[in-house]
Write a protein that holds these residues in place. Structure first.
Motif, PDB file in Angstrom:
ATOM      1  N   ILE A  16      27.783  -7.398  12.028  1.00 22.32           N
ATOM      2  CA  ILE A  16      27.585  -7.667  10.598  1.00 22.32           C
ATOM      3  C   ILE A  16      26.200  -7.155  10.238  1.00 22.32           C
ATOM      4  N   LEU A  17      26.142  -6.202   9.344  1.00 17.06           N
ATOM      5  CA  LEU A  17      24.859  -5.710   8.858  1.00 17.06           C
ATOM      6  C   LEU A  17      24.451  -6.511   7.623  1.00 17.06           C
ATOM      7  N   LEU A  18      23.157  -6.622   7.409  1.00 16.53           N
ATOM      8  CA  LEU A  18      22.617  -7.297   6.230  1.00 16.53           C
ATOM      9  C   LEU A  18      21.737  -6.323   5.471  1.00 16.53           C
ATOM     10  N   THR A  19      21.903  -6.275   4.172  1.00 14.13           N
ATOM     11  CA  THR A  19      20.915  -5.545   3.379  1.00 14.13           C
ATOM     12  C   THR A  19      19.690  -6.446   3.238  1.00 14.13           C
ATOM     13  N   PRO A  20      18.558  -5.860   2.911  1.00 16.05           N
ATOM     14  CA  PRO A  20      17.410  -6.722   2.632  1.00 16.05           C
ATOM     15  C   PRO A  20      17.648  -7.484   1.335  1.00 16.05           C
ATOM     16  N   PRO A  21      16.984  -8.619   1.196  1.00 18.10           N
ATOM     17  CA  PRO A  21      17.057  -9.297  -0.102  1.00 18.10           C
ATOM     18  C   PRO A  21      16.239  -8.512  -1.121  1.00 18.10           C
ATOM     19  N   PRO A  22      16.400  -8.803  -2.383  1.00 16.04           N
ATOM     20  CA  PRO A  22      15.575  -8.126  -3.379  1.00 16.04           C
ATOM     21  C   PRO A  22      14.112  -8.536  -3.211  1.00 16.04           C
ATOM     22  N   LEU A  23      13.243  -7.759  -3.796  1.00 12.52           N
ATOM     23  CA  LEU A  23      11.809  -8.020  -3.778  1.00 12.52           C
ATOM     24  C   LEU A  23      11.383  -8.554  -5.136  1.00 12.52           C
ATOM     25  N   CYS A  24      10.690  -9.670  -5.139  1.00 10.40           N
ATOM     26  CA  CYS A  24      10.090 -10.187  -6.377  1.00 10.40           C
ATOM     27  C   CYS A  24       8.696  -9.582  -6.460  1.00 10.40           C
ATOM     28  N   GLU A  25       8.581  -8.505  -7.219  1.00  5.60           N
ATOM     29  CA  GLU A  25       7.345  -7.725  -7.246  1.00  5.60           C
ATOM     30  C   GLU A  25       6.141  -8.536  -7.692  1.00  5.60           C
ATOM     31  N   ALA A  26       6.304  -9.393  -8.691  1.00 11.28           N
ATOM     32  CA  ALA A  26       5.159 -10.171  -9.192  1.00 11.28           C
ATOM     33  C   ALA A  26       4.604 -11.096  -8.120  1.00 11.28           C
ATOM     34  N   ALA A  27       5.482 -11.789  -7.422  1.00 10.93           N
ATOM     35  CA  ALA A  27       5.035 -12.708  -6.372  1.00 10.93           C
ATOM     36  C   ALA A  27       4.453 -11.934  -5.191  1.00 10.93           C
ATOM     37  N   TRP A  28       5.079 -10.822  -4.805  1.00  6.32           N
ATOM     38  CA  TRP A  28       4.573 -10.052  -3.676  1.00  6.32           C
ATOM     39  C   TRP A  28       3.232  -9.400  -4.015  1.00  6.32           C
ATOM     40  N   GLU A  29       3.063  -8.997  -5.264  1.00 10.76           N
ATOM     41  CA  GLU A  29       1.784  -8.408  -5.675  1.00 10.76           C
ATOM     42  C   GLU A  29       0.657  -9.420  -5.521  1.00 10.76           C
ATOM     43  N   LYS A  30       0.918 -10.682  -5.857  1.00 14.05           N
ATOM     44  CA  LYS A  30      -0.097 -11.733  -5.670  1.00 14.05           C
ATOM     45  C   LYS A  30      -0.481 -11.843  -4.197  1.00 14.05           C
ATOM     46  N   GLU A  31       0.503 -11.789  -3.307  1.00 10.36           N
ATOM     47  CA  GLU A  31       0.232 -11.839  -1.870  1.00 10.36           C
ATOM     48  C   GLU A  31      -0.595 -10.633  -1.427  1.00 10.36           C
ATOM     49  N   CYS A  32      -0.263  -9.471  -1.960  1.00  9.53           N
ATOM     50  CA  CYS A  32      -1.001  -8.257  -1.608  1.00  9.53           C
ATOM     51  C   CYS A  32      -2.456  -8.361  -2.056  1.00  9.53           C
ATOM     52  N   VAL A  33      -2.679  -8.827  -3.270  1.00 11.80           N
ATOM     53  CA  VAL A  33      -4.040  -8.971  -3.795  1.00 11.80           C
ATOM     54  C   VAL A  33      -4.842  -9.932  -2.923  1.00 11.80           C
ATOM     55  N   LEU A  34      -4.218 -11.025  -2.503  1.00  8.68           N
ATOM     56  CA  LEU A  34      -4.898 -11.969  -1.614  1.00  8.68           C
ATOM     57  C   LEU A  34      -5.327 -11.320  -0.304  1.00  8.68           C
ATOM     58  N   LYS A  35      -4.590 -10.296   0.122  1.00  6.44           N
ATOM     59  CA  LYS A  35      -4.911  -9.583   1.364  1.00  6.44           C
ATOM     60  C   LYS A  35      -5.777  -8.354   1.113  1.00  6.44           C
ATOM     61  N   GLY A  36      -6.217  -8.182  -0.140  1.00  8.41           N
ATOM     62  CA  GLY A  36      -7.117  -7.078  -0.468  1.00  8.41           C
ATOM     63  C   GLY A  36      -6.454  -5.728  -0.644  1.00  8.41           C
ATOM     64  N   CYS A  37      -5.183  -5.732  -0.967  1.00  9.45           N
ATOM     65  CA  CYS A  37      -4.510  -4.453  -1.203  1.00  9.45           C
ATOM     66  C   CYS A  37      -3.684  -4.534  -2.489  1.00  9.45           C
ATOM     67  N   LYS A  38      -3.161  -3.388  -2.900  1.00 13.26           N
ATOM     68  CA  LYS A  38      -2.326  -3.372  -4.098  1.00 13.26           C
ATOM     69  C   LYS A  38      -0.857  -3.485  -3.711  1.00 13.26           C
ATOM     70  N   LEU A  39      -0.019  -3.673  -4.710  1.00 16.94           N
ATOM     71  CA  LEU A  39       1.429  -3.791  -4.488  1.00 16.94           C
ATOM     72  C   LEU A  39       1.912  -2.612  -3.650  1.00 16.94           C
ATOM     73  N   ASN A  40       2.580  -2.899  -2.533  1.00 17.55           N
ATOM     74  CA  ASN A  40       2.978  -1.846  -1.605  1.00 17.55           C
ATOM     75  C   ASN A  40       4.485  -1.692  -1.453  1.00 17.55           C
ATOM     76  N   ARG A  41       5.246  -2.384  -2.286  1.00 18.04           N
ATOM     77  CA  ARG A  41       6.707  -2.270  -2.252  1.00 18.04           C
ATOM     78  C   ARG A  41       7.239  -2.400  -3.673  1.00 18.04           C
ATOM     79  N   LEU A  42       8.398  -1.803  -3.905  1.00 13.73           N
ATOM     80  CA  LEU A  42       9.066  -1.913  -5.204  1.00 13.73           C
ATOM     81  C   LEU A  42      10.516  -2.322  -4.980  1.00 13.73           C
ATOM     82  N   ASN A  43      11.036  -3.167  -5.849  1.00 10.05           N
ATOM     83  CA  ASN A  43      12.422  -3.603  -5.709  1.00 10.05           C
ATOM     84  C   ASN A  43      13.388  -2.434  -5.828  1.00 10.05           C
ATOM     85  N   SER A  44      13.047  -1.440  -6.637  1.00  8.25           N
ATOM     86  CA  SER A  44      13.937  -0.284  -6.763  1.00  8.25           C
ATOM     87  C   SER A  44      14.072   0.462  -5.429  1.00  8.25           C
TER      88      SER A  44
END
Length: 136
Positions: A16-44
């Motif tokens: 059984i293969l699984l696709t990845p779940p969608p990415l919530c860009e706004a929430a992930w961008e906050k995590e990226c900023v906390l780590k000192g980087c910019k948004l590094n993934r897009l849901n598209s």
């Protein structure tokens, strides 16, 4: 991955293969900023990866659970399924389980029991339930 499984004699009907779940860009961008980087993934882009997963499953004859599509069905808010915008939260794990279990159950429900059901094991002498007379 599927080719490797084939090479070790795992048939396609057990995969059984699984696709990845969608990415919530706004929430992930906050995590990226906390780590000192910019948004590094897009849901598209995650969606493109999911589409390729679907094609691989079709080409290989395996089942697939399309989390990317299911979690966004009818434009529902999927943010509660993700702890940080990328990784599954407890609610996301429940969602995954509720959709994955029927696929697993379909594959294993006809398999024979090799050991007794756990409630049928004698608590004081489990070897009697598991090994017969206990002399084995």
């Amino acid at each position: 991955m599927v080719q490797y499984l084939r090479s070790v004699d795992v048939p396609e009907d057990r995969v059984i293969l699984l696709t990845p779940p969608p990415l919530c860009e706004a929430a992930w961008e906050k995590e990226c900023v906390l780590k000192g980087c910019k948004l590094n993934r897009l849901n598209s882009i995650v969606g493109e990866y999911a589409k390729v997963c679907l094609q691989v499953a079709q080409d290989c004859g395996t089942d697939i659970l399309d989390l990317w599509t299911l979690m966004q069905k009818d434009n529902q808010d999927f943010s509660s399924y993700l702890s940080d915008g990328l990784h599954l939260s407890p609610a996301g794990n429940e969602f995954l389980f509720s959709h994955l279990w029927p696929l697993i159950d379909k594959k294993v429900s006809s398999l024979p029991w090799l050991l007794p059901y756990w409630k049928d094991v004698e608590e004081t002498k489990p070897e009697l339930s598991l090994l017969g007379d206990g002399d084995h």
